[in-house]
Design a protein around this motif. Structure first.
Motif, mmCIF file in Angstrom:
data_model
loop_
_atom_site.group_PDB
_atom_site.id
_atom_site.type_symbol
_atom_site.label_atom_id
_atom_site.label_comp_id
_atom_site.label_asym_id
_atom_site.label_seq_id
_atom_site.Cartn_x
_atom_site.Cartn_y
_atom_site.Cartn_z
ATOM 1 N N GLU A 1 0.841 -1.199 0.000
ATOM 2 C CA GLU A 1 0.000 0.000 0.000
ATOM 3 C C GLU A 1 0.871 1.242 0.000
ATOM 4 O O GLU A 1 1.960 1.263 0.577
ATOM 5 C CB GLU A 1 -0.896 0.005 1.229
ATOM 6 C CG GLU A 1 -1.981 -1.046 1.199
ATOM 7 C CD GLU A 1 -2.908 -0.953 2.398
ATOM 8 O OE1 GLU A 1 -2.604 -0.223 3.374
ATOM 9 O OE2 GLU A 1 -3.959 -1.622 2.370
ATOM 10 N N ARG B 1 -3.678 2.943 -0.531
ATOM 11 C CA ARG B 1 -4.184 2.308 -1.747
ATOM 12 C C ARG B 1 -3.321 1.096 -2.102
ATOM 13 O O ARG B 1 -2.098 1.180 -2.064
ATOM 14 C CB ARG B 1 -4.166 3.288 -2.922
ATOM 15 C CG ARG B 1 -5.090 4.479 -2.732
ATOM 16 C CD ARG B 1 -4.960 5.449 -3.858
ATOM 17 N NE ARG B 1 -3.551 5.877 -3.936
ATOM 18 C CZ ARG B 1 -3.055 6.625 -4.899
ATOM 19 N NH1 ARG B 1 -3.814 7.026 -5.885
ATOM 20 N NH2 ARG B 1 -1.783 6.975 -4.898
ATOM 21 N N ALA C 1 -4.979 -0.205 -7.175
ATOM 22 C CA ALA C 1 -5.532 1.155 -7.156
ATOM 23 C C ALA C 1 -4.494 2.163 -7.628
ATOM 24 O O ALA C 1 -4.826 3.134 -8.322
ATOM 25 C CB ALA C 1 -6.028 1.499 -5.757
ATOM 26 N N GLN C 2 -3.235 1.939 -7.291
ATOM 27 C CA GLN C 2 -2.160 2.822 -7.754
ATOM 28 C C GLN C 2 -2.018 2.751 -9.269
ATOM 29 O O GLN C 2 -1.810 3.776 -9.932
ATOM 30 C CB GLN C 2 -0.837 2.441 -7.081
ATOM 31 C CG GLN C 2 -0.815 2.662 -5.576
ATOM 32 C CD GLN C 2 0.422 2.055 -4.951
ATOM 33 O OE1 GLN C 2 1.533 2.303 -5.392
ATOM 34 N NE2 GLN C 2 0.233 1.227 -3.927
#
Length: 178
Positions: free
Chosen positions: A138, A143, A147-148
């Motif tokens: 993360e 995230r 998501a990144q």
């Protein structure tokens, strides 16, 4: 599919690429005895790699696939030995991939490797694997790596669309009215 042409990124654009290799538990093929013979790995350029900014896709493979929820398949075939090499190179730069309910559905590995073309697909050259300094854990905002990746691609698409709109607006205003 990510664009790694040398005219964009310079010489060696496909060498020592920082990657996120995602291995989902259900993306395997087995023989009659249930022994896994093939892993379908989703490898992407890490959003922190120097080649990622401006890329509207970070996937090494992107082919139309009607059964996929997105309409595209991003996986290539790797052997169990190749996956073991990726796991070894990643060392502790690995994270679980979870679904919406929090169930672990796979793992993501951070590695650096050269890329090559195999049967028309860009794949990880597992003979050149090395650790990467870019984490697949993360980020500071909490995230996960997926998501990144989405954020990096979304930013590139917004910039592309804004540039297109500006060109269209400029071209439209240059047309003589009369």
């Amino acid at each position: 599919m990510v664009d790694l042409r040398s005219k964009i990124h310079g010489a060696g654009a496909t060498q020592a690429v920082n990657l996120v290799v995602m291995a989902y538990h259900d993306r395997v093929a087995s023989d009659a005895d249930g022994v896994v013979t093939t892993h379908y790995l989703d490898a992407r350029v890490h959003p922190g790699d120097r080649r990622a900014p401006g890329q509207t896709s970070l996937a090494l493979v992107s082919k139309k696939e009607a059964r996929s929820t997105t309409g595209f398949a991003n996986s290539a075939r790797y052997t169990p030995v190749q996956l073991a090499s990726i796991e070894q190179a990643a060392a502790d730069n690995v994270t679980d991939l979870t679904d919406e309910s929090g169930r672990v559905v796979g793992r993501a590995f951070g590695v650096r490797a050269d890329l090559l073309i195999n049967s028309g697909e860009v794949v990880v050259n597992t003979r050149t694997l090395a650790p990467t300094e870019l984490s697949v854990g993360e980020d500071t905002d909490g995230r996960d790596i997926r998501a990144q990746i989405v954020e990096s691609v979304t930013a590139a698409r917004r910039a592309r669309d804004a540039a297109r709109a500006l060109v269209s607006e400029t071209v439209g205003s240059a047309v003589p009215r009369g």
